[in-house]
Design a protein around this motif. Structure first.
Motif, PDB file in Angstrom:
ATOM      1  N   THR A  42       0.843  -1.124   0.138  1.00  0.00           N
ATOM      2  CA  THR A  42       0.163   0.037   0.141  1.00  0.00           C
ATOM      3  C   THR A  42       0.792   1.389   0.055  1.00  0.00           C
ATOM      4  O   THR A  42       0.608   2.220  -0.862  1.00  0.00           O
ATOM      5  N   ARG A  43       1.874   1.119   0.717  1.00  0.00           N
ATOM      6  CA  ARG A  43       2.847   2.476   0.734  1.00  0.00           C
ATOM      7  C   ARG A  43       3.664   2.761  -0.524  1.00  0.00           C
ATOM      8  O   ARG A  43       3.375   3.607  -0.877  1.00  0.00           O
ATOM      9  N   ALA A  44       3.829   1.439  -1.068  1.00  0.00           N
ATOM     10  CA  ALA A  44       4.618   1.676  -2.445  1.00  0.00           C
ATOM     11  C   ALA A  44       3.265   2.368  -3.333  1.00  0.00           C
ATOM     12  O   ALA A  44       3.862   3.241  -4.315  1.00  0.00           O
ATOM     13  N   PHE A  45       2.338   1.750  -3.268  1.00  0.00           N
ATOM     14  CA  PHE A  45       1.142   2.188  -4.372  1.00  0.00           C
ATOM     15  C   PHE A  45       0.918   3.663  -4.186  1.00  0.00           C
ATOM     16  O   PHE A  45       0.839   4.442  -5.109  1.00  0.00           O
ATOM     17  N   VAL A  46       0.850   4.229  -2.925  1.00  0.00           N
ATOM     18  CA  VAL A  46       0.547   5.533  -2.499  1.00  0.00           C
ATOM     19  C   VAL A  46       1.730   6.772  -2.971  1.00  0.00           C
ATOM     20  O   VAL A  46       1.415   7.436  -3.733  1.00  0.00           O
ATOM     21  N   LEU A  47       2.830   6.167  -2.732  1.00  0.00           N
ATOM     22  CA  LEU A  47       4.206   6.845  -3.416  1.00  0.00           C
ATOM     23  C   LEU A  47       4.085   6.938  -4.742  1.00  0.00           C
ATOM     24  O   LEU A  47       4.269   8.137  -5.197  1.00  0.00           O
ATOM     25  N   ASP A  48       3.799   5.925  -5.300  1.00  0.00           N
ATOM     26  CA  ASP A  48       3.754   5.996  -6.800  1.00  0.00           C
ATOM     27  C   ASP A  48       2.758   6.733  -7.555  1.00  0.00           C
ATOM     28  O   ASP A  48       2.786   7.548  -8.171  1.00  0.00           O
ATOM     29  N   ARG A  49       1.501   6.513  -6.830  1.00  0.00           N
ATOM     30  CA  ARG A  49       0.442   7.425  -7.364  1.00  0.00           C
ATOM     31  C   ARG A  49       0.515   8.932  -7.294  1.00  0.00           C
ATOM     32  O   ARG A  49       0.151   9.833  -7.911  1.00  0.00           O
ATOM     33  N   ASN A  50       1.390   9.267  -6.167  1.00  0.00           N
ATOM     34  CA  ASN A  50       1.424  10.866  -5.697  1.00  0.00           C
ATOM     35  C   ASN A  50       2.823  11.247  -6.297  1.00  0.00           C
ATOM     36  O   ASN A  50       3.288  12.286  -6.227  1.00  0.00           O
ATOM     37  N   GLY A  51       3.533  10.228  -7.176  1.00  0.00           N
ATOM     38  CA  GLY A  51       4.483  10.793  -8.006  1.00  0.00           C
ATOM     39  C   GLY A  51       5.817  11.117  -7.074  1.00  0.00           C
ATOM     40  O   GLY A  51       6.742  11.967  -7.313  1.00  0.00           O
ATOM     41  N   PHE A  52       5.739  10.483  -5.779  1.00  0.00           N
ATOM     42  CA  PHE A  52       7.063  10.527  -4.978  1.00  0.00           C
ATOM     43  C   PHE A  52       7.084  11.900  -4.914  1.00  0.00           C
ATOM     44  O   PHE A  52       8.200  12.627  -4.325  1.00  0.00           O
ATOM     45  N   THR A  53       6.107  12.714  -4.397  1.00  0.00           N
ATOM     46  CA  THR A  53       5.950  14.139  -4.206  1.00  0.00           C
ATOM     47  C   THR A  53       4.967  14.277  -3.175  1.00  0.00           C
ATOM     48  O   THR A  53       3.925  13.811  -2.899  1.00  0.00           O
ATOM     49  N   CYS A  54       5.549  15.101  -2.275  1.00  0.00           N
ATOM     50  CA  CYS A  54       4.835  15.813  -1.080  1.00  0.00           C
ATOM     51  C   CYS A  54       3.482  16.582  -1.543  1.00  0.00           C
ATOM     52  O   CYS A  54       3.425  17.222  -2.403  1.00  0.00           O
ATOM     53  N   GLN A  55       2.424  15.818  -1.086  1.00  0.00           N
ATOM     54  CA  GLN A  55       0.920  16.388  -1.334  1.00  0.00           C
ATOM     55  C   GLN A  55       0.444  17.678  -0.932  1.00  0.00           C
ATOM     56  O   GLN A  55      -0.382  18.404  -1.279  1.00  0.00           O
ATOM     57  N   MET A  56       1.497  18.373   0.000  1.00  0.00           N
ATOM     58  CA  MET A  56       1.140  19.745   0.596  1.00  0.00           C
ATOM     59  C   MET A  56       2.016  20.633   0.292  1.00  0.00           C
ATOM     60  O   MET A  56       1.594  21.668  -0.493  1.00  0.00           O
ATOM     61  N   CYS A  57       3.260  20.598   0.019  1.00  0.00           N
ATOM     62  CA  CYS A  57       4.210  21.617  -0.262  1.00  0.00           C
ATOM     63  C   CYS A  57       4.920  21.297  -1.629  1.00  0.00           C
ATOM     64  O   CYS A  57       5.530  22.205  -2.179  1.00  0.00           O
ATOM     65  N   GLY A  58       4.613  19.951  -2.172  1.00  0.00           N
ATOM     66  CA  GLY A  58       5.287  19.793  -3.629  1.00  0.00           C
ATOM     67  C   GLY A  58       6.814  19.195  -3.506  1.00  0.00           C
ATOM     68  O   GLY A  58       7.291  19.072  -4.498  1.00  0.00           O
ATOM     69  N   ALA A  59       7.432  19.143  -2.323  1.00  0.00           N
ATOM     70  CA  ALA A  59       8.670  18.617  -2.200  1.00  0.00           C
ATOM     71  C   ALA A  59       8.924  17.227  -2.679  1.00  0.00           C
ATOM     72  O   ALA A  59       7.943  16.486  -2.792  1.00  0.00           O
ATOM     73  N   VAL A  60       9.823  16.758  -3.511  1.00  0.00           N
ATOM     74  CA  VAL A  60      10.119  15.597  -4.175  1.00  0.00           C
ATOM     75  C   VAL A  60      11.177  14.925  -3.381  1.00  0.00           C
ATOM     76  O   VAL A  60      12.205  15.400  -3.107  1.00  0.00           O
ATOM     77  N   ALA A  61      10.832  13.465  -3.478  1.00  0.00           N
ATOM     78  CA  ALA A  61      11.791  12.651  -2.512  1.00  0.00           C
ATOM     79  C   ALA A  61      13.226  12.769  -3.202  1.00  0.00           C
ATOM     80  O   ALA A  61      13.377  12.683  -4.344  1.00  0.00           O
ATOM     81  N   GLY A  62      14.143  12.869  -2.231  1.00  0.00           N
ATOM     82  CA  GLY A  62      15.458  12.833  -2.551  1.00  0.00           C
ATOM     83  C   GLY A  62      16.248  14.094  -2.673  1.00  0.00           C
ATOM     84  O   GLY A  62      17.411  14.359  -2.734  1.00  0.00           O
ATOM     85  N   GLU A  63      15.366  15.090  -2.849  1.00  0.00           N
ATOM     86  CA  GLU A  63      15.692  16.479  -3.386  1.00  0.00           C
ATOM     87  C   GLU A  63      15.789  17.190  -2.313  1.00  0.00           C
ATOM     88  O   GLU A  63      15.300  16.987  -1.113  1.00  0.00           O
ATOM     89  N   PRO A  64      16.717  18.483  -2.376  1.00  0.00           N
ATOM     90  CA  PRO A  64      16.727  19.212  -1.266  1.00  0.00           C
ATOM     91  C   PRO A  64      15.328  19.826  -0.775  1.00  0.00           C
ATOM     92  O   PRO A  64      14.481  20.140  -1.796  1.00  0.00           O
ATOM     93  N   HIS A  65      14.865  20.041   0.445  1.00  0.00           N
ATOM     94  CA  HIS A  65      13.658  20.259   0.832  1.00  0.00           C
ATOM     95  C   HIS A  65      13.590  21.794   0.774  1.00  0.00           C
ATOM     96  O   HIS A  65      14.419  22.585   1.027  1.00  0.00           O
ATOM     97  N   PRO A  66      12.489  22.498   0.069  1.00  0.00           N
ATOM     98  CA  PRO A  66      12.120  23.714  -0.218  1.00  0.00           C
ATOM     99  C   PRO A  66      12.249  24.727   1.026  1.00  0.00           C
ATOM    100  O   PRO A  66      12.702  25.868   0.893  1.00  0.00           O
ATOM    101  N   TYR A  67      11.939  24.100   2.178  1.00  0.00           N
ATOM    102  CA  TYR A  67      11.854  24.779   3.527  1.00  0.00           C
ATOM    103  C   TYR A  67      13.191  24.875   4.247  1.00  0.00           C
ATOM    104  O   TYR A  67      13.735  25.710   5.025  1.00  0.00           O
TER     105      TYR A  67
END
Length: 198
Positions: free
Chosen positions: A86-111
């Protein structure tokens, strides 16, 4: 303390050794080994293990950043029941992107560009409010948004809006709210009732 012991175990042991003692965030961060996610481990003690660790949200005599455990007996808690699939499905569905701020997994955090974005799975409707672990109720959230830091800028509801919601609630829920308010503000509740009876 055993250096191989996990942060959550260290925090649990510290809370249980200091029942009724107010502790601040710097003390707890140090106990957890200085990790940045010490607050998440404290939340896990509450939500997954059922320890009633209280903050200023629960008691008016506590300041922000203060914590206390009055009762060593855990209450029934929610289990972590989200499967790896389920975890893998949700991450893939959400494009490995935070659904609140748009930060992408593995990249420097915008905040906080000094740290890389780590994603977690968060509930849209919290489990404490009856939300499920179904993928439709789950979304990818970065550490910052999952810990609530990005929500600090949201407008707080006015007293009028809160009263409208309370009036719409069932009587049993209104009584739960009253109980919670009396527990949070015991001194003020007593003063109010004494003033009414004078």
């Amino acid at each position: 303390m055993d250096p191989k012991q996990g942060a959550r175990s260290k925090l649990r042991k510290h809370f249980l050794a200091n029942i009724g003692t107010v502790m601040d965030s710097s003390e707890l961060r140090e106990i957890a080994g200085g990790i940045t996610e010490w607050a998440r481990r404290v939340r896990e003690l509450r939500t997954e293990e059922g320890y009633k660790i209280q903050t200023h949200n629960d008691r008016s005599d506590l300041k922000p950043g203060q914590y206390i455990l009055d009762d060593p007996t855990p209450q029934p808690a929610f289990e972590r029941a989200i499967s790896k699939e389920t975890r893998a499905f949700v991450l893939d569905r959400n494009g490995f992107t935070c659904q609140m701020c748009g930060a992408v997994a593995g990249e420097p955090h915008p905040y906080d560009p000094s740290r890389k974005t780590r994603l977690h799975i968060g509930h849209i409707v919290d489990k404490s409010q009856g939300g499920s672990d179904d993928p439709s109720n789950l979304r990818a959230l970065c550490s910052v948004c999952n810990e609530g830091a990005s929500n600090l800028t949201l407008d707080r509801p006015s007293a009028q809006k809160l009263l409208i919601q309370v009036r719409r609630a069932k009587g049993s829920d209104q009584l739960k709210l009253l109980r919670w308010l009396i527990e949070k503000f015991p001194k003020q509740a007593k003063e109010f009732l004494d003033g009414e009876n004078a």
